[in-house]
Scaffold this motif. Structure first.
Motif, PDB file in Angstrom:
ATOM      1  N   ASP A 136       1.913   8.048   0.893  1.00  0.00           N
ATOM      2  CA  ASP A 136       2.602   8.377  -0.457  1.00  0.00           C
ATOM      3  C   ASP A 136       1.581   8.025  -1.580  1.00  0.00           C
ATOM      4  O   ASP A 136       1.200   6.807  -1.761  1.00  0.00           O
ATOM      5  N   LYS A 137       1.290   9.031  -2.281  1.00  0.00           N
ATOM      6  CA  LYS A 137       0.352   8.941  -3.625  1.00  0.00           C
ATOM      7  C   LYS A 137      -0.904   7.937  -3.075  1.00  0.00           C
ATOM      8  O   LYS A 137      -1.210   7.009  -4.108  1.00  0.00           O
ATOM      9  N   GLY A 138      -1.618   8.231  -2.130  1.00  0.00           N
ATOM     10  CA  GLY A 138      -2.896   7.637  -1.690  1.00  0.00           C
ATOM     11  C   GLY A 138      -2.663   6.099  -1.257  1.00  0.00           C
ATOM     12  O   GLY A 138      -3.556   5.510  -0.735  1.00  0.00           O
ATOM     13  N   THR A 146       6.295  -5.533   7.307  1.00  0.00           N
ATOM     14  CA  THR A 146       5.857  -4.210   6.302  1.00  0.00           C
ATOM     15  C   THR A 146       4.616  -4.392   5.303  1.00  0.00           C
ATOM     16  O   THR A 146       4.280  -5.722   4.757  1.00  0.00           O
ATOM     17  N   GLU A 147       3.410  -3.564   5.535  1.00  0.00           N
ATOM     18  CA  GLU A 147       2.408  -3.818   4.855  1.00  0.00           C
ATOM     19  C   GLU A 147       1.928  -2.425   4.226  1.00  0.00           C
ATOM     20  O   GLU A 147       2.354  -1.339   4.783  1.00  0.00           O
ATOM     21  N   ILE A 148       1.368  -2.643   3.118  1.00  0.00           N
ATOM     22  CA  ILE A 148       0.910  -1.319   2.465  1.00  0.00           C
ATOM     23  C   ILE A 148      -0.542  -1.368   2.291  1.00  0.00           C
ATOM     24  O   ILE A 148      -1.426  -2.337   2.010  1.00  0.00           O
ATOM     25  N   TYR A 149      -1.305  -0.401   2.782  1.00  0.00           N
ATOM     26  CA  TYR A 149      -2.771  -0.189   2.735  1.00  0.00           C
ATOM     27  C   TYR A 149      -3.258   0.706   1.451  1.00  0.00           C
ATOM     28  O   TYR A 149      -2.621   1.897   1.578  1.00  0.00           O
ATOM     29  N   VAL A 150      -4.187   0.359   0.863  1.00  0.00           N
ATOM     30  CA  VAL A 150      -4.670   1.247  -0.412  1.00  0.00           C
ATOM     31  C   VAL A 150      -5.895   1.200  -0.222  1.00  0.00           C
ATOM     32  O   VAL A 150      -6.737   0.522   0.265  1.00  0.00           O
ATOM     33  N   PRO A 151      -6.581   2.515  -0.848  1.00  0.00           N
ATOM     34  CA  PRO A 151      -8.298   2.486  -0.722  1.00  0.00           C
ATOM     35  C   PRO A 151      -8.516   1.744  -1.848  1.00  0.00           C
ATOM     36  O   PRO A 151      -7.931   1.308  -2.823  1.00  0.00           O
ATOM     37  N   GLU A 152      -9.704   1.452  -1.758  1.00  0.00           N
ATOM     38  CA  GLU A 152     -10.651   0.782  -2.852  1.00  0.00           C
ATOM     39  C   GLU A 152     -10.533   1.257  -4.137  1.00  0.00           C
ATOM     40  O   GLU A 152     -10.279   2.902  -4.356  1.00  0.00           O
ATOM     41  N   GLY A 153     -10.435   0.519  -5.232  1.00  0.00           N
ATOM     42  CA  GLY A 153     -10.036   1.063  -6.314  1.00  0.00           C
ATOM     43  C   GLY A 153      -8.803   1.478  -6.975  1.00  0.00           C
ATOM     44  O   GLY A 153      -8.544   1.663  -8.264  1.00  0.00           O
ATOM     45  N   THR A 154      -7.739   0.912  -6.179  1.00  0.00           N
ATOM     46  CA  THR A 154      -6.231   1.124  -6.528  1.00  0.00           C
ATOM     47  C   THR A 154      -5.992  -0.008  -7.379  1.00  0.00           C
ATOM     48  O   THR A 154      -6.573  -1.086  -7.183  1.00  0.00           O
ATOM     49  N   ASP A 155      -5.163   0.299  -8.354  1.00  0.00           N
ATOM     50  CA  ASP A 155      -4.611  -0.716  -9.300  1.00  0.00           C
ATOM     51  C   ASP A 155      -3.527  -1.562  -8.696  1.00  0.00           C
ATOM     52  O   ASP A 155      -2.441  -0.889  -8.314  1.00  0.00           O
ATOM     53  N   LEU A 156      -3.787  -2.606  -8.382  1.00  0.00           N
ATOM     54  CA  LEU A 156      -2.739  -3.671  -7.506  1.00  0.00           C
ATOM     55  C   LEU A 156      -1.636  -4.226  -8.345  1.00  0.00           C
ATOM     56  O   LEU A 156      -0.710  -4.784  -7.826  1.00  0.00           O
ATOM     57  N   LYS A 157      -1.768  -3.980  -9.730  1.00  0.00           N
ATOM     58  CA  LYS A 157      -0.780  -4.302 -10.593  1.00  0.00           C
ATOM     59  C   LYS A 157       0.662  -3.924 -10.316  1.00  0.00           C
ATOM     60  O   LYS A 157       1.537  -4.387 -10.649  1.00  0.00           O
ATOM     61  N   ARG A 158       0.594  -2.482  -9.799  1.00  0.00           N
ATOM     62  CA  ARG A 158       1.791  -1.763  -9.588  1.00  0.00           C
ATOM     63  C   ARG A 158       2.704  -2.390  -8.688  1.00  0.00           C
ATOM     64  O   ARG A 158       3.894  -1.890  -8.289  1.00  0.00           O
ATOM     65  N   PHE A 159       2.115  -3.192  -7.770  1.00  0.00           N
ATOM     66  CA  PHE A 159       2.954  -3.834  -6.533  1.00  0.00           C
ATOM     67  C   PHE A 159       3.388  -5.218  -6.981  1.00  0.00           C
ATOM     68  O   PHE A 159       3.067  -5.940  -7.558  1.00  0.00           O
ATOM     69  N   ASP A 160       4.678  -5.430  -6.440  1.00  0.00           N
ATOM     70  CA  ASP A 160       5.199  -6.757  -6.379  1.00  0.00           C
ATOM     71  C   ASP A 160       4.331  -7.833  -5.624  1.00  0.00           C
ATOM     72  O   ASP A 160       3.727  -7.577  -4.792  1.00  0.00           O
ATOM     73  N   GLU A 161       4.416  -9.105  -6.187  1.00  0.00           N
ATOM     74  CA  GLU A 161       3.783 -10.142  -5.654  1.00  0.00           C
ATOM     75  C   GLU A 161       3.966 -10.412  -4.182  1.00  0.00           C
ATOM     76  O   GLU A 161       3.242 -10.937  -3.417  1.00  0.00           O
ATOM     77  N   GLU A 162       5.203  -9.843  -3.915  1.00  0.00           N
ATOM     78  CA  GLU A 162       5.844 -10.288  -2.415  1.00  0.00           C
ATOM     79  C   GLU A 162       5.274  -9.144  -1.503  1.00  0.00           C
ATOM     80  O   GLU A 162       5.345  -9.410  -0.380  1.00  0.00           O
ATOM     81  N   VAL A 181      -0.221  -6.181   0.342  1.00  0.00           N
ATOM     82  CA  VAL A 181      -0.965  -5.072   0.094  1.00  0.00           C
ATOM     83  C   VAL A 181      -2.684  -5.347   0.549  1.00  0.00           C
ATOM     84  O   VAL A 181      -3.358  -6.434   0.248  1.00  0.00           O
ATOM     85  N   ILE A 182      -3.026  -4.362   1.363  1.00  0.00           N
ATOM     86  CA  ILE A 182      -4.400  -4.511   1.841  1.00  0.00           C
ATOM     87  C   ILE A 182      -5.300  -3.555   1.235  1.00  0.00           C
ATOM     88  O   ILE A 182      -4.964  -2.421   1.654  1.00  0.00           O
ATOM     89  N   VAL A 183      -6.580  -3.762   0.701  1.00  0.00           N
ATOM     90  CA  VAL A 183      -7.295  -2.873   0.242  1.00  0.00           C
ATOM     91  C   VAL A 183      -8.384  -2.527   1.503  1.00  0.00           C
ATOM     92  O   VAL A 183      -8.815  -3.245   2.082  1.00  0.00           O
ATOM     93  N   LEU A 184      -8.336  -1.033   1.659  1.00  0.00           N
ATOM     94  CA  LEU A 184      -9.199  -0.761   2.789  1.00  0.00           C
ATOM     95  C   LEU A 184     -10.177   0.412   2.236  1.00  0.00           C
ATOM     96  O   LEU A 184      -9.817   1.606   1.460  1.00  0.00           O
ATOM     97  N   PRO A 185     -11.462   0.140   2.560  1.00  0.00           N
ATOM     98  CA  PRO A 185     -12.446   1.051   2.224  1.00  0.00           C
ATOM     99  C   PRO A 185     -12.153   2.479   2.890  1.00  0.00           C
ATOM    100  O   PRO A 185     -11.611   2.624   3.805  1.00  0.00           O
TER     101      PRO A 185
END
Length: 184
Positions: free
Chosen positions: A51-53, A85-101, A104-108
């Motif tokens: 969803d949304k990248g 539960t884990e969220i994988y995001v591409p490099e360059g994603t703004d991580l501020k939109r996620f909760d601290e709990e 979130v794993i940045v994946l090239p």
């Protein structure tokens, strides 16, 4: 289970469902040979949605490990069952939109998402700090050796209370700095 972000993009409309039995024995026992004696097959059931990248993976993990008792090192069967539960995001994603709990794993973009490693890490995190065999839980005598013994926290507190008396030779030292006692 390995996927690339581009593979998971095809699951925008309907999540990828999985129900797999993973063989993580070799990897876990290689990573922590002193802390894990055996690993039975690990059952992982869940879904991955795009969803949304971002890729959200939610899974229920059930495993059975054999680990050493923290008191005697005897083998203890340890069943584990947990939700991850884990969220994988591409490099360059703004991580501020996620909760601290959120995990979130940045994946090239060109890197594969190795979900087996994520399951291994979650298993390791959930191994308790104190593991006792059934006999140890039921009050079996603590291990002893030549010149040493294991004592419970309660016994340690009793010993500390008994030995609280000050050596009379050292009692005179308290009078040297009477203002220090008030500060402590």
């Amino acid at each position: 289970m390995k996927w690339s972000l581009s593979q998971l993009r095809s699951y925008r409309d309907e999540p990828l469902q999985f129900d797999e039995e993973l063989d993580l024995k070799h990897d876990l026992m290689t990573r922590y040979p002193k802390d894990i004696y055996d690993v039975e097959a690990v059952q992982v059931t869940g879904y991955a949605s795009y969803d949304k990248g971002n890729v959200l993976i939610s899974a229920k993990v059930e495993a059975r490990l054999t680990v050493p008792s923290t008191r005697s090192l005897t083998p203890v069967a340890l069943p584990l069952a947990f939700q991850m539960t884990e969220i994988y995001v591409p490099e360059g994603t703004d991580l501020k939109r996620f909760d601290e709990e959120d995990t979130v794993i940045v994946l090239p973009e060109d890197e594969m998402l190795d979900f087996d490693v994520a399951v291994e890490d979650n298993i390791l995190v959930r191994i308790p700090m104190q593991i006792l065999s059934e006999a140890e839980q039921n009050g079996e005598a603590m291990p002893t050796g030549q010149g040493w013994e294991v004592i419970s926290e309660d016994d340690l507190a009793k010993q500390a209370a008994e030995h609280k008396t000050v050596d009379p030779r050292l009692a005179k030292l308290k009078n040297l700095f009477p203002d220090q006692e008030a500060k402590d």
